[in-house]
Design a protein around this motif. Sequence first.
Motif, PDB file in Angstrom:
ATOM      1  N   THR A   1      -3.151  -2.968  -2.088  1.00 50.73           N
ATOM      2  CA  THR A   1      -3.747  -3.685  -3.214  1.00 50.73           C
ATOM      3  C   THR A   1      -4.637  -4.833  -2.766  1.00 50.73           C
ATOM      4  N   ASP A   2      -4.930  -4.940  -1.484  1.00 53.81           N
ATOM      5  CA  ASP A   2      -5.787  -6.004  -0.978  1.00 53.81           C
ATOM      6  C   ASP A   2      -7.130  -5.959  -1.711  1.00 53.81           C
ATOM      7  N   PRO A   3      -7.605  -7.110  -2.239  1.00 51.37           N
ATOM      8  CA  PRO A   3      -8.884  -7.104  -2.943  1.00 51.37           C
ATOM      9  C   PRO A   3     -10.054  -6.666  -2.070  1.00 51.37           C
ATOM     10  N   GLY A   4      -9.954  -6.912  -0.756  1.00 51.07           N
ATOM     11  CA  GLY A   4     -11.004  -6.439   0.142  1.00 51.07           C
ATOM     12  C   GLY A   4     -11.086  -4.927   0.148  1.00 51.07           C
ATOM     13  N   ALA A   5      -9.926  -4.268   0.131  1.00 50.91           N
ATOM     14  CA  ALA A   5      -9.901  -2.805   0.093  1.00 50.91           C
ATOM     15  C   ALA A   5     -10.441  -2.281  -1.233  1.00 50.91           C
ATOM     16  N   THR A   6     -10.165  -3.012  -2.304  1.00 54.19           N
ATOM     17  CA  THR A   6     -10.692  -2.609  -3.610  1.00 54.19           C
ATOM     18  C   THR A   6     -12.209  -2.718  -3.637  1.00 54.19           C
ATOM     19  N   ARG A   7     -12.750  -3.811  -3.110  1.00 52.07           N
ATOM     20  CA  ARG A   7     -14.208  -3.951  -3.019  1.00 52.07           C
ATOM     21  C   ARG A   7     -14.801  -2.872  -2.134  1.00 52.07           C
ATOM     22  N   LEU A   8     -14.120  -2.564  -1.031  1.00 52.58           N
ATOM     23  CA  LEU A   8     -14.597  -1.536  -0.118  1.00 52.58           C
ATOM     24  C   LEU A   8     -14.701  -0.187  -0.822  1.00 52.58           C
TER      25      LEU A   8
END
Length: 283
Positions: free
Chosen positions: A100-107
């Motif tokens: 759920t890391d926001p960086g992974a979501t942006r990616l």
Amino acid sequence: MELRTLRYFMAVAEELHFGRAAARLHMSQPPLSRAIKQLESEVGAALLDRSSAGVTLTPAGAVLLDEARALLDQADRVRVRVAAAAGAATLTVGLLGDSTDPGATRLATLYRRRHPHVEVRIREADLTDPTCGLHAGVVDVALTREPFDETGLTVHELRTDPVGALLRADDPLARRDSLKLADLADRRWFLFPEGTDPVWQSYWNGGEPREGPVVRAVQECRQAVLWNGTVGMTLLGHEPGEGLTVVPLIDMPPSRVVAAWNEGDPNPLIRSFVQTATAAFQD
């Protein structure tokens, strides 16, 4: 002017150090230096100023760096489009634990926008395998955290995160503004199963042998603390869950988020993934 030589130049221009660039490219320094000199001869201009103080870009080098990035990005797009047309545009990505890391979501959003015809397959790994299946050959690239056995892998840092002690909210130490590892020396910690990468296990146990319940997943770590009053480490800034809290550990090095893949893998989808991940995690 070959694309390979432009990649060599871009590595030196970004690292501003021939030794680091050679290590990044997995080659020795002499052929890298020769390739850059040949490139300077081809373009008819000095691209780098070399001195005892280090390496800096000349005005011509700065222009070529911008152009090289655009050219190499376009070359990667060509490879990806051809692979998509051939029905071979599939990338398997390993994710570690809680994804759920926001960086992974942006990616995910950026990569989908950039490569809408690429099928991305996700393999979520538990905490026993920080390479997310890279060593086993079941993923193309991993979005994970160091440290782990990097033998045969290329690793690119995306972000660093400070860590803290994960405690029950009613633990006496939970009222502290910060802690040191010594404050947790007599406590039971959560452990990973036998066979887990020892470098990984050592980091998350603060560099000391510990005793406590064995866990495999992020939620199991939290439940071990909640039900048994054990302690462990987690990332600052992540919501630990009801009944739990995180106190900064001031003597622990930060956790590094990285992209990792097998050395020498020519898959252009990996290079594009890493470039997109770099942008997503630095946003």
